[in-house]
Design a protein around this motif. Structure first.
Motif, mmCIF file in Angstrom:
data_model
loop_
_atom_site.group_PDB
_atom_site.id
_atom_site.type_symbol
_atom_site.label_atom_id
_atom_site.label_comp_id
_atom_site.label_asym_id
_atom_site.label_seq_id
_atom_site.Cartn_x
_atom_site.Cartn_y
_atom_site.Cartn_z
ATOM 1 N N LYS A 228 -32.749 -39.709 -1.304
ATOM 2 C CA LYS A 228 -32.388 -38.722 -2.336
ATOM 3 C C LYS A 228 -33.366 -38.798 -3.505
ATOM 4 O O LYS A 228 -33.779 -37.773 -4.045
ATOM 5 C CB LYS A 228 -30.958 -38.948 -2.842
ATOM 6 C CG LYS A 228 -29.875 -38.505 -1.892
ATOM 7 C CD LYS A 228 -28.508 -38.408 -2.556
ATOM 8 C CE LYS A 228 -27.970 -39.701 -3.050
ATOM 9 N NZ LYS A 228 -26.564 -39.663 -3.493
ATOM 10 N N SER B 166 -27.536 -50.491 -8.643
ATOM 11 C CA SER B 166 -26.665 -49.351 -8.912
ATOM 12 C C SER B 166 -27.488 -48.373 -9.737
ATOM 13 O O SER B 166 -27.971 -48.727 -10.815
ATOM 14 C CB SER B 166 -25.418 -49.783 -9.680
ATOM 15 O OG SER B 166 -24.652 -50.666 -8.895
ATOM 16 N N THR B 167 -27.672 -47.168 -9.198
ATOM 17 C CA THR B 167 -28.492 -46.167 -9.873
ATOM 18 C C THR B 167 -27.672 -44.913 -10.139
ATOM 19 O O THR B 167 -26.563 -44.770 -9.627
ATOM 20 C CB THR B 167 -29.729 -45.784 -9.023
ATOM 21 O OG1 THR B 167 -29.324 -44.884 -7.980
ATOM 22 C CG2 THR B 167 -30.409 -47.011 -8.424
ATOM 23 N N SER B 168 -28.248 -44.011 -10.892
ATOM 24 C CA SER B 168 -27.573 -42.740 -11.170
ATOM 25 C C SER B 168 -27.469 -41.870 -9.915
ATOM 26 O O SER B 168 -26.768 -40.860 -9.926
ATOM 27 C CB SER B 168 -28.301 -41.990 -12.289
ATOM 28 O OG SER B 168 -29.668 -41.805 -11.958
ATOM 29 N N MET B 169 -28.118 -42.270 -8.829
ATOM 30 C CA MET B 169 -28.046 -41.513 -7.573
ATOM 31 C C MET B 169 -27.329 -42.277 -6.470
ATOM 32 O O MET B 169 -27.262 -41.813 -5.336
ATOM 33 C CB MET B 169 -29.451 -41.114 -7.123
ATOM 34 C CG MET B 169 -30.093 -40.148 -8.108
ATOM 35 S SD MET B 169 -31.593 -39.396 -7.499
ATOM 36 C CE MET B 169 -30.919 -38.071 -6.512
ATOM 37 N N GLY B 170 -26.803 -43.462 -6.779
ATOM 38 C CA GLY B 170 -26.078 -44.247 -5.780
ATOM 39 C C GLY B 170 -26.580 -45.686 -5.734
ATOM 40 O O GLY B 170 -27.412 -46.091 -6.541
ATOM 41 N N GLU B 171 -26.065 -46.443 -4.782
ATOM 42 C CA GLU B 171 -26.398 -47.864 -4.671
ATOM 43 C C GLU B 171 -27.260 -48.137 -3.443
ATOM 44 O O GLU B 171 -27.130 -47.478 -2.421
ATOM 45 C CB GLU B 171 -25.125 -48.702 -4.562
ATOM 46 C CG GLU B 171 -24.288 -48.687 -5.815
ATOM 47 C CD GLU B 171 -23.046 -49.563 -5.697
ATOM 48 O OE1 GLU B 171 -22.678 -49.990 -4.583
ATOM 49 O OE2 GLU B 171 -22.434 -49.819 -6.746
ATOM 50 N N GLU C 78 -30.394 -44.088 2.299
ATOM 51 C CA GLU C 78 -30.122 -42.676 2.020
ATOM 52 C C GLU C 78 -30.238 -42.376 0.526
ATOM 53 O O GLU C 78 -30.594 -41.262 0.136
ATOM 54 C CB GLU C 78 -28.749 -42.252 2.574
ATOM 55 C CG GLU C 78 -27.547 -42.872 1.898
ATOM 56 C CD GLU C 78 -27.186 -44.283 2.390
ATOM 57 O OE1 GLU C 78 -26.182 -44.838 1.876
ATOM 58 O OE2 GLU C 78 -27.881 -44.855 3.253
ATOM 59 N N VAL C 79 -29.980 -43.370 -0.328
ATOM 60 C CA VAL C 79 -30.146 -43.194 -1.775
ATOM 61 C C VAL C 79 -31.638 -43.078 -2.099
ATOM 62 O O VAL C 79 -32.055 -42.205 -2.877
ATOM 63 C CB VAL C 79 -29.487 -44.346 -2.550
ATOM 64 C CG1 VAL C 79 -29.802 -44.258 -4.040
ATOM 65 C CG2 VAL C 79 -27.992 -44.356 -2.305
ATOM 66 N N GLY D 295 -28.313 -48.512 2.032
ATOM 67 C CA GLY D 295 -28.502 -47.494 1.006
ATOM 68 C C GLY D 295 -29.833 -46.769 1.064
ATOM 69 O O GLY D 295 -30.230 -46.145 0.074
#
Length: 189
Positions: free
Chosen positions: A160, A32-37, A156-157, A154
């Motif tokens: 990003k 889990s990151t500040s930009m998504g999972e 796509e995360v 994920g």
């Protein structure tokens, strides 16, 4: 359908099921990151010491609160060793190189970061954002970099993260200008 065709079909189905069962049993870690999972699947049969090391850091919650500190679009995103104020966390002893395991530094794979010493990987990892054949054993330095898993959801995360604007922070280069934190890394099976 001939009996040979039926046997071939049954064999194909059995092999597919075995492969699917293997993949389902592979350990997975959710970040889990500040930009998504995103979720990575790791392969203890290909890199046993590396996977054991990575899963122990995960179990110990070592990655929680670390950042992606090196981001290079067209190459990789690296994290798992520094806090937001660019302080390197103390680690356990390094693991031996397992780069000649048949896994390649292809887009979406996770590999261990290391210094010029091939047996220096500790906690830091990177995710390849393109095929990086130049990192496969024995390149680029006669040793290569140990791939030990891949992103299974994920990506796509990661995409990003790879395009985040970067700059210099003290002696560090390619640091995201906005901190990209790993809030948690958790085993999910």
């Amino acid at each position: 359908m001939t009996s040979i065709s039926k046997r071939a079909l049954l064999l194909g189905c059995a092999l597919w099921a075995a492969g699917s069962a293997f993949a389902a049993d592979a350990p997975r870690v959710k970040f889990s990151t500040s930009m998504g999972e995103f979720v990575v699947e790791v392969y203890p049969d290909k890199a046993p010491k590396t996977v054991e090391n990575f899963l122990q850091y995960t179990k110990d919650k070592f990655y929680d609160g670390t950042i992606f500190h090196r981001v290079m679009d067209g190459f990789m995103v690296q994290g798992g060793g520094f806090t937001a104020d660019m302080q390197q966390k103390p680690t356990r002893p390094p693991v031996p190189l397992e780069a000649s395991n048949g896994l390649k530094n292809d887009r979406g794979t996770i590999a261990m970061a290391r210094t010029g010493n091939p047996n220096s990987a500790t906690a830091q990892f990177f995710i390849n954002v393109q095929n990086n054949a130049s990192l496969n054993a024995p390149s680029p330095d006669g040793y290569g970099y140990t791939v030990f898993g891949k992103v299974v959801s994920g990506m796509e995360v990661i995409d990003k993260i790879r395009v985040a604007p970067t700059g210099n922070k003290g002696p560090f280069q390619n640091v995201p200008l906005t901190t990209i934190s790993i809030q948690s890394a958790t085993s999910v099976n």
